[in-house]
Design an enzyme around this catalytic site. Structure first.
Site, PDB file in Angstrom:
ATOM      1  N   ASP A  99     -19.742 -30.061 -26.312  1.00 18.38           N
ATOM      2  CA  ASP A  99     -19.382 -28.735 -25.816  1.00 18.38           C
ATOM      3  C   ASP A  99     -19.817 -28.280 -26.963  1.00 18.38           C
ATOM      4  OD1 ASP A  99     -15.706 -28.342 -24.319  1.00 18.38           O
ATOM      5  OD2 ASP A  99     -18.131 -26.524 -24.693  1.00 18.38           O
ATOM      6  N   ASP A 201     -19.241 -22.937 -23.263  1.00 16.56           N
ATOM      7  CA  ASP A 201     -18.412 -22.670 -23.448  1.00 16.56           C
ATOM      8  C   ASP A 201     -17.801 -21.071 -23.384  1.00 16.56           C
ATOM      9  OD1 ASP A 201     -14.917 -22.695 -24.379  1.00 16.56           O
ATOM     10  OD2 ASP A 201     -15.869 -21.222 -25.866  1.00 16.56           O
ATOM     11  N   GLU A 256     -18.629 -22.497 -18.298  1.00 16.23           N
ATOM     12  CA  GLU A 256     -17.360 -21.846 -17.984  1.00 16.23           C
ATOM     13  C   GLU A 256     -17.795 -20.941 -17.944  1.00 16.23           C
ATOM     14  OE1 GLU A 256     -15.485 -21.259 -21.528  1.00 16.23           O
ATOM     15  OE2 GLU A 256     -13.190 -22.269 -19.853  1.00 16.23           O
ATOM     16  N   HIS A 330      -8.160 -28.145 -20.250  1.00 13.51           N
ATOM     17  CA  HIS A 330      -6.805 -28.472 -21.646  1.00 13.51           C
ATOM     18  C   HIS A 330      -6.379 -26.904 -21.522  1.00 13.51           C
ATOM     19  CE1 HIS A 330     -11.107 -26.689 -22.977  1.00 13.51           C
ATOM     20  NE2 HIS A 330     -10.213 -26.170 -23.269  1.00 13.51           N
ATOM     21  N   ASP A 331      -6.837 -25.897 -21.059  1.00  9.61           N
ATOM     22  CA  ASP A 331      -6.242 -24.838 -21.422  1.00  9.61           C
ATOM     23  C   ASP A 331      -5.058 -24.288 -20.135  1.00  9.61           C
ATOM     24  OD1 ASP A 331     -10.067 -22.842 -21.706  1.00  9.61           O
ATOM     25  OD2 ASP A 331      -8.033 -23.742 -22.846  1.00  9.61           O
TER      26      ASP A 331
HETATM   27  O1  TEU Z   1     -11.762 -20.703 -22.586  1.00 12.94           O
HETATM   28  C1  TEU Z   1     -11.971 -19.046 -22.615  1.00 12.94           C
HETATM   29  C2  TEU Z   1     -11.047 -18.605 -20.920  1.00 12.94           C
HETATM   30  O2  TEU Z   1     -11.775 -18.315 -20.295  1.00 12.94           O
HETATM   31  C3  TEU Z   1     -10.067 -19.587 -22.162  1.00 12.94           C
HETATM   32  O3  TEU Z   1      -9.352 -18.584 -22.802  1.00 12.94           O
HETATM   33  C4  TEU Z   1      -9.051 -19.127 -20.437  1.00 12.94           C
HETATM   34  O4  TEU Z   1      -9.033 -17.532 -20.219  1.00 12.94           O
HETATM   35  C5  TEU Z   1      -7.545 -18.558 -21.057  1.00 12.94           C
HETATM   36  O5  TEU Z   1      -6.995 -20.158 -22.083  1.00 12.94           O
HETATM   37  C6  TEU Z   1      -6.598 -19.344 -19.615  1.00 12.94           C
HETATM   38  O6  TEU Z   1      -6.167 -18.180 -20.027  1.00 12.94           O
HETATM   39  C7  TEU Z   1     -12.362 -21.341 -23.833  1.00 12.94           C
HETATM   40  C8  TEU Z   1     -11.892 -22.638 -23.858  1.00 12.94           C
HETATM   41  O7  TEU Z   1     -11.770 -23.600 -22.865  1.00 12.94           O
HETATM   42  C9  TEU Z   1     -11.189 -22.357 -24.779  1.00 12.94           C
HETATM   43  O8  TEU Z   1      -9.937 -23.399 -24.935  1.00 12.94           O
HETATM   44  C10 TEU Z   1     -11.045 -21.546 -26.161  1.00 12.94           C
HETATM   45  O9  TEU Z   1      -9.829 -21.014 -27.043  1.00 12.94           O
HETATM   46  C11 TEU Z   1     -11.863 -19.961 -25.069  1.00 12.94           C
HETATM   47  O10 TEU Z   1     -12.813 -20.425 -25.123  1.00 12.94           O
HETATM   48  C12 TEU Z   1     -12.203 -19.528 -26.834  1.00 12.94           C
HETATM   49  O11 TEU Z   1     -13.596 -20.021 -27.118  1.00 12.94           O
END
Ligand code: TEU
Length: 563
Positions: A99, A201, A256, A330-331
């Site tokens: 990542d 990311d 992403e 994970h989000d």
């Molecule tokens: O996620 C970016 C992102 O789009 C998320 O913030 C998403 O919009 C939100 O969680 C859903 O509402 C990436 C990573 O996957 C996330 O874990 C990190 O917190 C974020 O970037 C910042 O690096």
């Protein structure tokens, strides 16, 4: 060429290391834990492991705040542990995708520690600094994605710096050629160590409108995203990375793309553009956002979900792009709880969601625990949650006038912690995840929902995923079949076909707890009637015979092929 695009028949397994397997009793997962579980992943048949950040980090955003891009954080182990993991993966023919988080770094990164010292420091322009507005406040009204202003005041040099995420995640200045060189360098470092690819990311946020204009609030107050999402130079920057790293090392890469568009994703992932192999977009995971707002609930819009799948399948096929397919990460809260039934129809639902996704065109991602039917924990107190976004929003929702209970009800549905509870390996204490106190509570369901209980069971969710992963390699039509939606806005059924010169594959899924009937439309039925259909995979002991009308029990889902 097909050989170069081997990953079009691959399945990726996403590992959130903090919650995967702990071998030290620290309560936090580690690299050795992943290495110990490679036979489990090899048995599942996955081709690539996407390992989320294990770099040096203060862990304010669970590793997405990187303080050293070339060192392993002691929480997760050592560089020797990483090298052992690489070795053990290669022995099993499994690729590693790491990542890369370079829209921002941690404010504890040495680059930032230098940059904050003085305005003429050599690292000053690695980040984005602006004078205060005339009233002394932030340079513009942009809001962070985690709530609150997107600018932080830095006392020593008397300027604000940009933080689109947490206040300890400082946005890097990609206008600065030195930053772009540093990023290429750190990616080459990991490519030289043998990784096969990268997940990048929020990579579509790296090019900001250099005017940093005030947001007009037309999406929501201070939204600002139109001024840095799919920005002016984003494709230029990615092509540069392709030329320096992705191409020379023949890497498989996934971007992403936060709040992106189909048009950009075609450009990001069409091989002729020489940018990414594939892209994640999130539109299908916003169909339960009221007014497009994550923190406003509504029952999910099934028709909109199917229209989005259809738009992206047809659009990316027409444009030569390639989708990263996923329900979970994970989000996001667990799809099983969000789009189906994690209660009495849990097993059928998990299999139905899997069949529905894996029949589409793209590269499927399996997020840890999805393959055994893990669901959202049903926590009752805010103290059980840990995620910075959730704890911020619990405060902000109450500042907006909601009661604590109303705010908690929203957090329970939307928190990223829903998918971060430790992997449930077996029925022993803490689901076999740790011998210590887990950093986040193990969900109560682990006694009946765990990998060990499903390993030898051919009717398990795990067995269903194993079979889908194998089918992707066996059936060419899953890779090159043209997508056609078959259900006309049916309130409970999603049905589609994948068609190539020699075969027609059909997926019919019941997204409801009712008994329903699917009728193949006249035109489609004209092309297939009288032809034998072979059932490739189903989620009920008996599958209905292939005919123009098919009865579906609750959450039933079938994939047929007509050769
Ligand atoms: O996620 C970016 C992102 O789009 C998320 O913030 C998403 O919009 C939100 O969680 C859903 O509402 C990436 C990573 O996957 C996330 O874990 C990190 O917190 C974020 O970037 C910042 O690096």
């Amino acid at each position: 060429t097909p050989e170069q695009q081997w990953w079009r028949k691959s399945t990726v397994y996403q590992v959130y290391p903090k919650s995967f397997k702990d071998t030290t009793g620290s309560g936090t997962g580690d690299i050795k834990g992943l290495t110990r579980k490679l036979d489990y992943l090899q048995d599942l048949g996955i081709d690539i492991v996407w390992l989320q950040p294990v770099y040096v980090s203060p862990q304010n955003d669970n590793g997405y705040d990187v303080a050293d891009y070339r060192q392993i954080d002691p929480t997760f182990g050592t560089m020797e542990d990483f090298d052992e993991l690489m070795h053990e993966l290669k022995k099993r023919g499994i690729h590693l995708m790491t990542d890369i988080v370079v829209n921002h770094s941690s404010t504890e990164h040495p680059w930032f520690q230098e940059a904050r010292k003085s305005k003429d420091n050599a690292y000053r322009n690695y980040y984005i600094w602006k004078d205060a507005a005339p009233d002394g406040g932030p340079p513009n009204n942009w809001q962070s994605k985690f709530g609150g202003p997107a600018w932080q005041w830095e006392e020593t040099t008397g300027q604000y710096f940009l933080t689109l995420f947490d206040k300890t995640q400082a946005d890097l200045n990609w206008e600065n050629e030195q930053v772009r060189q540093e990023v290429a360098g750190l990616m080459i470092f990991w490519a030289e160590k043998g990784v096969s690819g990268f997940r990048m990311d929020v990579i579509n946020l790296i090019s900001k409108d250099q005017g940093f204009p005030e947001d007009d609030g037309s999406i929501s107050p201070g939204d600002g995203r139109r001024y840095y999402t799919d920005g002016p130079r984003v494709h230029e920057y990615i092509k540069e990375l392709y030329a320096k790293v992705f191409g020379p090392y023949n890497l498989v890469t996934v971007g992403e793309m936060s709040s992106t568009t189909l048009e950009h994703c075609i450009r990001y992932s069409n091989p002729e553009e020489k940018e990414f192999s594939m892209t994640f977009n999130f539109h299908h995971l916003k169909v339960d956002y009221r007014n497009g707002q994550k923190w406003e609930l509504k029952p999910y819009d099934f028709e909109e979900l199917k229209q989005l799948f259809t738009k992206w399948q047809s659009g990316m096929q027409r444009g030569g792009g390639w989708n990263a397919l996923f329900w979970n990460n994970h989000d996001q809260p667990r799809a099983l709880s969000r789009f189906a039934d994690d209660g009495i129809y849990r097993v059928e639902s998990a299999k139905m969601l899997a069949t529905t996704l894996h029949g589409l065109q793209g590269t499927p991602y399996v997020y840890q625990g999805e393959e055994i039917g893990m669901a959202n924990p049903k926590w009752l107190d805010i103290s059980e949650f840990n995620d910075i976004e959730s704890t911020n929003m619990f405060k902000i929702l109450q500042e907006r006038g909601l009661s604590a209970d109303e705010a908690l009800a929203i957090i329970r549905e939307r928190s990223r912690d829903n998918s971060r509870t430790p992997m449930q390996w077996d029925e022993t204490a803490n689901a076999g995840f740790t011998s210590g106190t887990p950093w986040l509570k193990v969900d109560e369901s682990y006694k009946e929902i765990n990998a060990k209980a499903q390993l030898g069971d051919p009717t398990s969710i795990l067995a269903h995923y194993r079979k889908l992963i194998r089918l992707r390699k066996q059936e060419e039509v899953l890779t090159n079949g043209r997508y056609v939606r078959l259900d006309e806005a049916h309130p409970q059924i999603y049905a589609y076909a994948r068609i190539n010169e020699t075969e027609i594959l059909v997926v019919v899924s019941n997204f409801s707890g009712e008994h329903v009937v699917f009728t193949a439309a006249g035109v489609f039925w004209e092309t297939v009637k009288g032809k034998e259909a072979e059932l490739l995979i189903g989620n009920t002991p008996q599958a209905p015979a292939w005919r123009q009308t098919v009865e579906l029990s609750p959450y039933a889902s079938y994939m047929w092929i007509i050769r």
